[in-house]
Design an enzyme around this catalytic site. Structure first.
Site, short mmCIF file in Angstrom:
data_model
loop_
_atom_site.label_atom_id
_atom_site.label_comp_id
_atom_site.label_asym_id
_atom_site.label_seq_id
_atom_site.Cartn_x
_atom_site.Cartn_y
_atom_site.Cartn_z
N ASP A 119 10.25 14.96 47.34
CA ASP A 119 10.47 15.97 46.31
C ASP A 119 11.45 17.05 46.77
O ASP A 119 11.81 17.12 47.96
CB ASP A 119 9.14 16.61 45.88
CG ASP A 119 8.26 17.00 47.05
OD1 ASP A 119 8.79 17.16 48.17
OD2 ASP A 119 7.06 17.17 46.85
N HIS A 136 -2.27 17.88 44.35
CA HIS A 136 -0.98 17.23 44.05
C HIS A 136 -0.51 16.40 45.24
O HIS A 136 -0.81 16.69 46.39
CB HIS A 136 0.09 18.24 43.59
CG HIS A 136 0.65 19.14 44.64
ND1 HIS A 136 1.26 20.34 44.35
CD2 HIS A 136 0.73 19.03 46.00
CE1 HIS A 136 1.68 20.91 45.46
NE2 HIS A 136 1.37 20.14 46.47
#
Ligand code: PGA
Length: 257
Positions: free
Chosen positions: A70, A141
């Site tokens: 990410d 997450h």
């Protein structure tokens, strides 16, 4: 649901030792190796150990292709707060991964949706990762796949949750500089990894690890619960992150979901 392998180590040092040894063994066993990299505080020591092993001649990264999970939207790769910078600084600049084998998400461009599509194609072309390292957010997450009412399967742009913004701003050079959007590998790509290694250290991770390990449900509200669908997940955590797990599991430390 499948069983996740759970390893509990005394402290962060031992977690990092275990993780780096596991990664090194995997790299050595393959002619070509696609390594999925995580960022955040948790894997920093693991990367330091990989660098050390490389310098000692114990591992060669010339067969490794690196992908990251990410990136913040709006930061240039050279920005000290970007994950590109982090990965170069903590690992890639200090080992012999070939430049052309480094695939990092770029959050800077306005063509962010195209970047996401291209990243998925590149992952697919490379057969997805052989080993994906993951950390876990306090909200469960993985990557920046935030708690939601559904799972996003491909690489996508996402709004960061309030919890993530509050937790991660400590890592920024100036806290008000932290972006509120990120681009992240999706859950589908993570699940296509051949092997997943999730690292968790410190007492702040105890509650979420308890929820993930003992939840009977797979729910996008706790994104990491989807890992129960994967065949080869190893969780390596220290005693602080495993406090509730150890209490519930007694001395039996293996194979609990
Ligand atoms: P941390 O972040 O390693 O800094 O705790 C983990 C994550 O948010 O995935």
């Amino acid at each position: 649901m499948t069983k996740m392998r759970i390893i509990v180590k005394k402290n962060e040092e031992e977690v990092s030792e275990e993780a780096s040894n596991l990664i090194i063994n995997e790299i050595k066993n393959k002619e070509k190796f696609v390594l999925g990299l995580a960022t955040g505080e948790t894997p920093i020591k693991t990367y330091a150990k990989l660098v050390n092993a490389y310098k000692q001649g114990d591992v060669d990264f010339s067969n490794v292709k690196a992908f990251n999970l990410d990136e913040y939207v709006g930061l240039e790769p050279s920005d000290v707060d970007s994950y590109s910078y982090y990965l170069h600084h903590n690992l890639l600049d200090s080992v012999n991964v070939n430049e052309e084998n480094i695939h990092l998400l770029n959050g800077e461009t306005i063509k962010i949706n195209q970047i996401a599509k291209d990243y998925d194609l590149k992952l697919e072309k490379n057969g997805y990762t052989d080993l994906q390292i993951l950390g876990i957010g306090l909200n469960g997450h993985i990557g920046f796949n935030e708690p939601n009412s559904y799972y996003d399967f491909g690489t996508h742009v996402t709004d960061l949750s309030e919890s993530t913004i509050n937790v991660n701003k400590r890592l920024f050079s100036e806290q008000n500089k932290m972006p509120t959007k990120a681009i992240t590998m999706g859950i589908g790509s993570i699940l296509k990894s051949k092997k997943i290694v999730l690292l968790a250290t410190g007492s702040k991770k105890d509650e979420i690890m308890d929820k993930v390990i003992f939840s009977n449900q797979i729910t996008p509200e706790i994104p990491a619960t989807i890992l129960k669908l994967h065949k080869d997940v190893t969780i390596i955590m220290d005693e602080e992150a495993a406090k509730t797990y150890l209490k519930k599991a007694g001395t039996e430390r293996e194979n609990i979901n």
